[in-house]
Write an enzyme that holds these catalytic residues in place. Structure first.
Site, PDB file in Angstrom:
ATOM      1  N   GLN A  71       1.257  -1.221  -0.376  1.00 10.47           N
ATOM      2  CA  GLN A  71       0.146  -0.171   0.243  1.00 10.47           C
ATOM      3  C   GLN A  71       1.140   1.144  -0.010  1.00 10.47           C
ATOM      4  O   GLN A  71       2.202   1.163   0.009  1.00 10.47           O
ATOM      5  CB  GLN A  71      -1.005  -0.043   1.227  1.00 10.47           C
ATOM      6  CG  GLN A  71      -1.859  -0.824   1.084  1.00 10.47           C
ATOM      7  CD  GLN A  71      -2.897  -0.832   2.071  1.00 10.47           C
ATOM      8  OE1 GLN A  71      -3.105  -1.725   3.305  1.00 10.47           O
ATOM      9  NE2 GLN A  71      -3.403   0.260   2.231  1.00 10.47           N
ATOM     10  N   HIS A  72       0.569   2.577  -0.205  1.00 12.45           N
ATOM     11  CA  HIS A  72       0.322   3.428  -0.320  1.00 12.45           C
ATOM     12  C   HIS A  72       1.868   4.492  -1.033  1.00 12.45           C
ATOM     13  O   HIS A  72       1.884   5.387  -0.868  1.00 12.45           O
ATOM     14  CB  HIS A  72       1.034   3.712   1.120  1.00 12.45           C
ATOM     15  CG  HIS A  72       0.021   3.337   2.339  1.00 12.45           C
ATOM     16  ND1 HIS A  72      -1.082   3.712   2.465  1.00 12.45           N
ATOM     17  CD2 HIS A  72       0.926   2.154   3.353  1.00 12.45           C
ATOM     18  CE1 HIS A  72      -1.055   3.230   3.943  1.00 12.45           C
ATOM     19  NE2 HIS A  72      -0.240   2.524   4.145  1.00 12.45           N
ATOM     20  N   ASP A 235      -1.771  -4.739   0.298  1.00 12.79           N
ATOM     21  CA  ASP A 235      -1.670  -5.681   0.952  1.00 12.79           C
ATOM     22  C   ASP A 235      -2.453  -6.796   2.533  1.00 12.79           C
ATOM     23  O   ASP A 235      -2.777  -8.298   2.319  1.00 12.79           O
ATOM     24  CB  ASP A 235      -0.751  -6.263   1.356  1.00 12.79           C
ATOM     25  CG  ASP A 235      -0.545  -4.662   1.513  1.00 12.79           C
ATOM     26  OD1 ASP A 235      -0.859  -3.911   2.287  1.00 12.79           O
ATOM     27  OD2 ASP A 235       1.235  -5.049   2.159  1.00 12.79           O
TER      28      ASP A 235
END
Length: 478
Positions: A71-72, A235
């Site tokens: 992520q991110h 995830d």
């Protein structure tokens, strides 16, 4: 027999599983490594995905595929579809000051929690966009679209890439779970906050269309059958789907980062910043607390002691609970929860009697677990029920972690059969998209789990709590 594929494009590697869509039975799998670092060229992910697909026997007989991913990460594209600069990953903390600036500009932590479910920390994408705006204004000005790692890989699988232009950028898609980790999408309203995107980047940009949990995306250009592409997932949400988690279940994942996550029917908005109020991959919500330091605490301690992970585990189990007062605060690379990007790790309570390899090994395991236990408490403070605890991730393979965790958490711990839960969750999502049914397929990894139990040892957490806020900061920081 219909086959589906699931991808886990994680920080360290890319894994692909091919499963029977009806039963979930594993047919074959493959993997490839990712480069180290907190700044990575997205092309490296694409190359690794091609290698992992080939290692898994290809996609020619696959009917659907979904991508789960870290992520991110900030993937910026120009108006032609070219990557503007290497992606900043979730664990890149150079945007820590940007997070503080953005919090102030919106009016405070609770305002961000109300707007997006999360108080900003350096991990979230919008803070990286603000860093880009301030540190690399020429690159920021070129940004025409912003994607996340799994969005970009799905887009590439669909046949888009450099040279796609505006029409190609319009084909970017994502899902609720990954969008909820950007800092400019609201799980409560299912909508982008473009004002927050502009607050970070300085201007508007194309953002991926958010697909529903079982909504089909475009067809893949890879694979003879042109498999349908699922929405994918972040995830943690993919792992929850792979495990078949339900309300009351909490997953403690010990990977590069440590994650405590739960499935709930209501969105959360924790102004303290301890809990991120993300969405999940099934239409519900995924409040979670994330630490930057998890399995690498074990890696570092094993390296210091000159042993492998089995040796570290054996040593840790030789020392008593509480390591005779030796406490390791595991903020080795700063920390995200609590938000201490400039903190360092520390050892407290050193005495002649506890300066042994066994005591240090025990303190490392307990310190890592205590940080995760703080995350469980933070979920409870948000009204999240904690009925069953699942321990997953690479760190869960440690015998010491599995046997010490129940004493630190104060609950029995369920350890599922080791597997690629993120890739499995992506495969389950692909099967869901393929089925057209309202509910995800019944198969999951949660059915086969070993239970670990141990007497609660509250003094371990008490001595950790007494020293965790006494950590130092890196030289040159305040």
């Amino acid at each position: 027999m219909a086959l589906v594929a699931g991808v886990d494009s994680s920080t360290q590697s890319c894994k692909v599983v091919v499963r029977d869509a009806a039963t979930g039975a594993l047919v074959r799998s493959g993997r490839a490594s990712h480069p180290d670092g907190t700044e990575v060229a997205p092309a490296a992910w694409w190359d690794a995905l091609q290698t992992a697909i080939a290692d898994a026997g290809g996609l020619d007989d696959v009917d659907a595929i979904s991508v789960g991913g870290q992520q991110h990460g900030m993937v910026t594209l120009d108006e032609t579809g070219e990557v503007v600069r290497d992606a900043l990953l979730w664990n890149d903390t150079r945007s820590a000051q940007a997070a503080l600036d953005l919090i102030d500009e919106l009016g405070g932590p609770q305002q961000w929690a109300d707007a997006t479910g999360s108080v900003l920390v350096a991990s979230l994408t919008v803070t990286k966009l603000r860093w880009l705006r301030d540190a690399e204004p020429a690159n920021a000005a070129r940004v025409a679209a912003v994607a996340l790692p799994h969005d970009w890989l799905t887009w590439r699988l669909a046949g888009h890439g450099p040279g796609s232009g505006a029409a190609g950028l319009a084909e970017l898609v994502t899902d609720r779970s990954d969008a909820s980790g950007t800092g400019y999408w609201s799980p409560a309203t299912d909508d982008y906050r473009r004002d927050l995107l502009e607050l970070g980047l300085g201007h508007d940009a194309v953002l991926p269309r958010v697909l529903g949990p079982r909504e089909a995306g475009p067809r893949s250009a890879v694979g003879a059958r042109r498999p349908v592409l699922g929405p994918g997932a972040g995830d943690n949400a993919a792992a929850a789907l792979g495990l078949g988690l339900q309300p009351g279940d909490v997953a403690v994942s010990i990977g590069t980062s440590g994650v405590v996550s739960a499935i709930t029917s209501a969105a959360t908005a924790d102004g303290s910043g301890m809990v991120n109020g993300f969405a999940d991959a099934s239409g519900w919500f995924l409040p979670l607390a994330c630490t930057l330091n998890a399995s690498r605490v074990l890696d570092a301690t094993a390296r210091m002691l000159g042993v492998d992970h089995a040796g570290l585990s054996e040593l840790a189990l030789q020392a008593p609970a509480g390591a005779d007062g030796l406490v390791l605060v595991p903020y080795l690379e700063g920390e995200r929860t609590p938000n201490k990007p400039d903190a360092t790790g520390a050892l407290h309570g050193l005495r002649l009697a506890n300066t042994t390899p066994a005591h240090l090994a025990r303190a490392a395991v307990e310190g890592m677990l205590c940080a995760l236990a703080d995350g469980i408490d933070a979920l409870r403070a948000q009204g999240v029920g904690v009925e069953r605890l699942f321990l997953i991730g690479g760190g869960a393979r440690s015998e010491a972690v599995r046997r010490i965790a129940p004493s630190v958490f104060g609950l029995d711990v369920l350890v599922p059969t080791p597997g690629e839960y993120v890739a499995d969750g992506a495969a389950r999502q692909a099967a869901w998209v393929l089925s057209g049914q309202d509910q995800a397929p019944a198969w999951s990894a949660a059915g086969s789990a070993e239970t670990f139990t141990a007497p609660a040892a509250p003094h371990v957490r008490e001595q950790y709590a007494a020293v965790r806020d006494l950590t130092a900061t890196r030289p040159g920081t305040v």
